[in-house]
Write a protein that holds these residues in place. Structure first.
Motif, PDB file in Angstrom:
ATOM      1  N   LEU A 113      16.303 -17.633 -22.444  1.00  0.00           N
ATOM      2  CA  LEU A 113      14.912 -17.903 -22.070  1.00  0.00           C
ATOM      3  C   LEU A 113      14.393 -19.162 -22.757  1.00  0.00           C
ATOM      4  N   THR A 114      14.659 -19.276 -24.063  1.00  0.00           N
ATOM      5  CA  THR A 114      14.090 -20.388 -24.826  1.00  0.00           C
ATOM      6  C   THR A 114      14.650 -21.731 -24.389  1.00  0.00           C
ATOM      7  N   GLY A 138      11.237 -17.891 -18.909  1.00  0.00           N
ATOM      8  CA  GLY A 138      10.927 -18.858 -19.955  1.00  0.00           C
ATOM      9  C   GLY A 138       9.942 -19.919 -19.485  1.00  0.00           C
ATOM     10  N   GLY A 168      11.548 -17.045 -27.055  1.00  0.00           N
ATOM     11  CA  GLY A 168      12.453 -16.023 -26.536  1.00  0.00           C
ATOM     12  C   GLY A 168      12.568 -14.822 -27.453  1.00  0.00           C
TER      13      GLY A 168
END
Length: 291
Positions: free
Chosen positions: A43-44, A208, A223
């Motif tokens: 996600l990050t 994200g 995340g």
């Protein structure tokens, strides 16, 4: 009435964000038995790279946001597939090693992100309409919540259709039930499992980018924060149940919004108490299968 409606709809928006993260976790665990603690890293990095591309093309516009979302999904899918191919594939049925590897990857990736983009949040721009509100029965609803809800519904429908109506979906479900039989038929189950990771990573990547819209910033710990709630949602909904994750995402987020408003910002505490209650009363979760 307007306050209740505001809390419910904003809770649905937050729940949609939780689902985008939890759907990949639930899908990967349900089909492959892998509890992926590095999911937040997908996600990050998707949020950062999506932001980097979007701001260089057309920052703060719909075109920039759409490009960011596409880049985020692509990055999430590629990173997740690479993680499965290079690390997880050798560790199926070895759950302790899976946990150690994915936790280590998660910790290392946060340090990497801090080294590249710094430790402070980077504030982002979004289309003007998303920063405005729409009045519904007296409640002024932030428009970005509608985008989150729509994207979560599309992801849920897409995953269900993929598993139920496509050849690879059939292979994945058959491989989960009897991997050796499917392999004996000359079908490469490993490729199908890599696709599962890629789908989960793509959902996290989209989450994200949308998280940067919801919170207004990207950071190295974005995340990690969302992963905590995604795990809570996954456990309450039932490990491996996509439907359970969808239901639990809504319940957790709405409960969190109401507790924050009426109980003085104790939403996180109330959610943890709800998790403990579910584990005590129904350990398999709302929609989980009985052992």
């Amino acid at each position: 009435m307007s306050t209740l409606l505001l809390l419910v709809i904003t809770g649905l928006g937050l729940g949609a964000l939780y689902f985008l993260v939890a759907s990949g976790l639930s899908l990967i665990y349900g089909l492959m038995g892998v509890l992926n603690f590095a999911h937040g890293s997908f996600l990050t990095i998707s949020a950062f790279l999506g932001w980097e591309v979007g701001r260089r093309v057309s920052d703060g516009t719909w075109a920039g946001l759409a490009l960011s979302a596409l880049v985020g999904m692509l990055v999430g899918a590629v990173v997740a597939a690479a993680t499965e191919y290079l690390l997880i594939r050798r560790l199926y049925e070895r759950h302790i090693e899976q946990a150690l590897v994915t936790v280590g990857l998660a910790l290392a990736s946060v340090a990497l992100f801090e080294g590249i983009w710094g430790t402070d949040p980077i504030y982002t721009q979004k289309p003007e309409w998303l920063g405005e509100t729409t009045e519904i029965l007296g409640a002024k609803i932030p428009n970005d919540r509608f985008l989150l809800i729509a994207c979560a519904l599309l992801v849920l429908g897409g995953i269900v259709l993929f598993l139920q109506r496509t050849r690879y979906g059939l292979i994945i479900r058959a491989g989960v039930e009897n991997r050796s039989m499917v392999t004996a038929l000359g079908i490469d189950v490993r490729r199908s499992f890599t696709i599962v990771f890629a789908i989960g990573g793509a959902a996290a990547g989209l989450g994200g980018v949308l998280a940067s819209v919801y919170y207004g910033y990207v950071s190295a710990h974005l995340g990690s924060v969302l992963l905590i709630f995604a795990f809570i949602v996954t456990v309450i909904g039932g490990l491996g149940s996509l439907t359970g994750a969808a239901i639990a995402s809504v319940l957790v987020a709405v409960l969190q919004q109401f507790a924050n408003y009426y109980l003085g910002g104790t939403g996180d505490l109330v959610v943890v108490i709800a998790l403990a209650a579910v584990l005590l009363v129904r350990p398999r979760g709302l929609m989980g299968k009985a052992a």
